[in-house]
Design an enzyme around this catalytic site. Structure first.
Site, PDB file in Angstrom:
ATOM      1  N   SER A  85       0.853  -1.182   0.000  1.00 58.77           N
ATOM      2  CA  SER A  85       0.000   0.000   0.000  1.00 58.77           C
ATOM      3  C   SER A  85       0.890   1.233   0.000  1.00 58.77           C
ATOM      4  O   SER A  85       2.073   1.156   0.350  1.00 58.77           O
ATOM      5  CB  SER A  85      -0.885   0.001   1.249  1.00 58.77           C
ATOM      6  N   TYR A  89      -3.169  -0.441  10.026  1.00 55.50           N
ATOM      7  CA  TYR A  89      -3.035  -0.781   8.609  1.00 55.50           C
ATOM      8  C   TYR A  89      -1.656  -0.384   8.096  1.00 55.50           C
ATOM      9  O   TYR A  89      -0.975  -1.163   7.413  1.00 55.50           O
ATOM     10  CB  TYR A  89      -4.137  -0.068   7.824  1.00 55.50           C
TER      11      TYR A  89
END
Length: 261
Positions: A144, A157
């Site tokens: 990500s 995250y």
């Protein structure tokens, strides 16, 4: 082109029942790969398998939690007997819990780390054993932009995706001698059903993403297919430990003033 031809290869995509996982799986199938999809929701699995089969892809689906190493091993043993070895692993399954770090329950933090980081480790470890025997394999971890950047309310995250970037580099270091390439894809902001409510003109976050992205748009799920095929194919045989960011250029720029065209 033969460099990108995946005919005869089997690709296992975790969380390949919807969203970006489905888009990457479809790209691999269009390049000739046989698909093996994992998920945890029966209804999503049924819908996904119907979609893939309508497209004419060769596909199988298995329901299990990638964070459960016992269940994962049992299902991978079944897959090996029923279908055969896995040539390509895409560690796509993941979750996000948006909560400020100061108030986030520790159990939620642990769950995100478990799914987004421990799960890819379990799947990679199990499937790498057959890849090592075969002296060939491709592992693609879905990282990500949060592997590189911080943002409010996504501490768990970002910690997981930052860890996944480093796991990618370490697995590449250990397994390159067995002709296994371990790389990552870092998606930017994509147009999916999850982002639909905020992808409307005038929404502050939509305006922020469009102005922050040099390409001046959200990514389309199919924009990920090329990177997935490249990292799954012979074209990337000497590419190892890298993260390819498919983000429209966000990480390449500091941004621009609001009054600049």
């Amino acid at each position: 082109m033969n460099l990108f031809n995946l005919t005869g290869k089997r690709a296992l995509v975790t969380g390949g029942t919807h969203g970006l996982g489905m888009a990457m799986a479809e790209g691999l199938a269009n390049a000739g790969a046989e698909l093996i999809i994992t998920g945890t929701t029966p209804s999503k699995m049924e819908d996904a398998l119907n979609y893939y089969k309508e497209k004419g892809y060769k596909v199988s689906g298995y329901l299990f939690d990638v964070t459960n190493e016992i269940a994962a091993k049992e299902h991978l043993d079944i897959i090996a007997k029923e279908i055969g070895d896995i040539h390509i692993l895409v560690n796509n399954a993941g979750i996000i819990k948006r909560e400020l770090a100061i108030t986030m329950p520790v159990e939620d933090f642990r769950r995100v780390i478990d799914v987004d980081l421990v799960g890819p480790f379990i799947m990679s470890q199990l499937i790498a054993k057959q890849m090592i025997e075969r002296r060939e394999g491709k592992i693609i971890n879905i990282c990500s932009m949060m592997s590189e950047l911080g943002r409010n309310s996504v501490s768990a995250y970002a910690a997981a995706k930052g860890g996944l970037k480093m796991l990618t580099q370490n697995l590449a270091t250990e397994w390159a001698k067995f002709n296994i390439q371990v790389n990552g894809i870092g998606p930017g902001y994509f147009a999916t059903s999850q982002t639909a409510p905020i992808r409307v003109d005038g929404h502050p976050f939509n305006d922020f993403i469009v102005s922050r992205t040099p390409a001046a748009r959200w990514g389309n799920p199919e924009d990920l297919a090329g990177a997935a095929v490249f990292l799954a194919s012979k074209a990337s045989d000497f590419v190892n430990g890298q993260v390819v960011y498919v983000d429209g250029g966000i990480l390449a720029t500091i941004g621009k003033p609001s009054n600049e065209d």
